[in-house]
Design an enzyme around this catalytic site. Structure first.
Site, PDB file in Angstrom:
ATOM      1  CB  VAL A  86      -0.062   7.396  -3.629  1.00  0.00           C
ATOM      2  CG1 VAL A  86      -1.574   7.634  -3.636  1.00  0.00           C
ATOM      3  CG2 VAL A  86       0.410   6.911  -5.000  1.00  0.00           C
ATOM      4  N   GLY A  96     -12.992  11.887  -3.441  1.00  0.00           N
ATOM      5  CA  GLY A  96     -12.656  11.319  -4.745  1.00  0.00           C
ATOM      6  C   GLY A  96     -11.293  11.697  -5.263  1.00  0.00           C
ATOM      7  CB  VAL A  97      -8.408  13.579  -3.775  1.00  0.00           C
ATOM      8  CG1 VAL A  97      -6.973  13.917  -4.209  1.00  0.00           C
ATOM      9  CG2 VAL A  97      -9.181  14.863  -3.500  1.00  0.00           C
ATOM     10  CG  LEU A  98      -6.596   7.084  -3.743  1.00  0.00           C
ATOM     11  CD1 LEU A  98      -5.139   7.387  -4.006  1.00  0.00           C
ATOM     12  CD2 LEU A  98      -6.748   6.151  -2.548  1.00  0.00           C
ATOM     13  CB  SER A 122       1.571   3.066   3.449  1.00  0.00           C
ATOM     14  OG  SER A 122       0.541   3.778   2.797  1.00  0.00           O
ATOM     15  CE1 TYR A 127      -2.611   2.948  -4.037  1.00  0.00           C
ATOM     16  CE2 TYR A 127      -2.006   2.120  -1.871  1.00  0.00           C
ATOM     17  CZ  TYR A 127      -2.023   3.138  -2.811  1.00  0.00           C
ATOM     18  OH  TYR A 127      -1.449   4.351  -2.505  1.00  0.00           O
ATOM     19  CG  PHE A 414       9.154   1.487  -5.861  1.00  0.00           C
ATOM     20  CD1 PHE A 414       7.926   1.995  -6.229  1.00  0.00           C
ATOM     21  CD2 PHE A 414       9.334   0.111  -5.855  1.00  0.00           C
ATOM     22  CE1 PHE A 414       6.880   1.151  -6.599  1.00  0.00           C
ATOM     23  CE2 PHE A 414       8.307  -0.741  -6.231  1.00  0.00           C
ATOM     24  CZ  PHE A 414       7.083  -0.219  -6.601  1.00  0.00           C
TER      25      PHE A 414
END
Length: 414
Positions: A86, A96-98, A122, A127, A414
């Site tokens: 991400v 607003g992309v994320l 990260s 989140y 991952f």
């Protein structure tokens, strides 16, 4: 020449992977990767589960989701989307992309029938607003092996150790890992090619240490454990001062585990053993003579969010009988918002919508943190993140959600 692209988000196409991946690398500092590392991540990329946001010919947002199965309390292996890769270009932040990628991704995960989404963060503060809660923690340590001794259990001397080239024993080591997966919540059942990630060993990332080394533990002619590590020699006024950096260790029983740790503690010309990403209940902590000289600390590891609350809660079992109504708030995935009756025990569970009065109120983020048993509902309530609406419900639910076995642990990123 005019571009044939229109701006917006779309599923990643194989011929766009290089520009997509370069955008990701730039967001994480821009350091180039070794060719073998880059090629492996291309092979692991699931194109139909990856998203690219375009601004003309430029990729300005990336996101992916690996297909995983995650061990949950009770031993079931539950489908989970492993959110990964991400990034948002620095030129396109606060547009607003994320949020748009997270919105599309969680809608997709729901359509795929996967009740859980997981990630490693990260930047943890990003989140939480999308419903992810810290569900597992990992142990770091820097052990003074010149002054710390191990007291090993009976049977340790009967374990045979031998050196092996990591690639030569990869299949046997992967079999050991696979046998351990059902026994600990948070572990990932690895799909083909994922075993190769552990063998990535570019010289640029060794920081002066040796190439990856491996020792395997055998019992009755069968490999029952392994340790992968690097050694960095050093010399001071008092003599040798080398460091062993543990990359990975797995063992099928206490004697095998102790034999591997004893080997790592005793590597010639070294006086420090460093590790990260280990289980918080790692057994060596209870074998050492002086835990203070091990300089242990914990760090957040796996973040989890239920994508389908009902399916997620009934996929696991519970350490004690529980019958509670949860009032769940989920602003980002509103299909989860409402009251859910959870009834279960060590044999199984059901979780259905209900109109009954709620016993506990919490957001999906807290539910994600508590889901694997690594974070207690009682602790979350003490922080004001869970509200008890029926006297006694908090204690009942906290005991039920708690671990009945090993602490949850994510074995690799991952």
């Amino acid at each position: 020449m005019a571009s044939d692209r229109t701006d917006g988000m779309r599923v990643l196409r194989p011929d766009d992977w290089d520009v997509w991946y370069d955008t990701l690398l730039r967001a994480f500092g821009g350091a180039p990767e070794a060719p073998e590392e880059r090629e492996l991540w291309r092979e692991l990329t699931e194109f139909d589960r990856s998203l690219a946001v375009w601004d003309g010919d430029a990729v300005v947002g990336t996101a992916g989701a690996f297909t995983f199965r995650l061990t949950v309390p009770g031993g079931a292996s539950v489908p989970a989307a492993g959110v990964t890769m991400v990034s948002v270009a620095g030129t396109h932040r606060r547009r607003g992309v994320l949020t748009s990628m997270m919105r599309r991704q969680l809608d997709d995960v729901r359509s795929w029938g996967e009740p859980l989404a997981v990630l490693t963060a990260s930047e943890p503060d990003i989140y939480g607003r999308f419903g992810y809660g810290a569900a597992t923690y990992a142990l770091r340590a820097e052990i003074d092996t010149a002054r710390v001794r191990l007291s090993v259990p009976a049977g340790t001397d009967g374990v045979r150790l031998r050196y092996a080239a990591p690639a030569d024993v990869l299949e046997d080591c992967e079999a050991v890992y696979a046998r351990l997966v059902p026994g600990r919540p948070g572990m990932l059942a690895r799909r083909p090619k994922w075993e190769r990630v552990a063998l990535l060993d570019p010289e640029s990332e060794r920081e002066g240490a040796s190439p990856l080394q491996c020792v395997v533990a055998e019992r009755n002619g069968r490999i029952a454990g392994y340790a992968r590590y690097r050694v960095k020699l050093g010399w001071g006024d008092s003599g040798h001062d080398g460091t062993v950096s543990l990359e990975d260790l797995a063992a099928e029983d206490p004697a095998v585990d102790a034999a591997l740790w004893r080997f790592l503690f005793g590597i010639d010309l070294t006086s420090t053993l460093v590790m990260r990403g280990r289980p918080v209940d790692d057994a060596w902590q209870y074998l050492v003579s002086d835990i203070r000289r091990c300089r242990t600390r914990q760090r957040d590891s796996l973040y989890l969010r239920p994508v389908e609350v009902g399916a997620a809660l009934q996929a696991r079992t519970y350490a004690a009988p529980v019958d509670v109504v949860l009032d769940v708030e989920d602003a980002f995935c509103p299909w989860n918002t409402g009251r859910w009756r959870l009834s279960g025990d060590a044999k199984g569970a059901s979780c259905e919508r209900t109109a009954d009065a709620a016993d506990l109120a919490l957001t999906v983020r807290e539910l994600g943190s508590a889901y694997l048993g690594g974070v207690s509902l009682t602790a979350l309530a003490a922080a004001g993140r869970v509200r008890e609406l029926r006297a006694g419900a908090l204690a009942e639910a906290s005991v039920a959600f708690g671990p009945a076995g090993p602490a949850p642990w994510l074995p690799h990123g991952f």
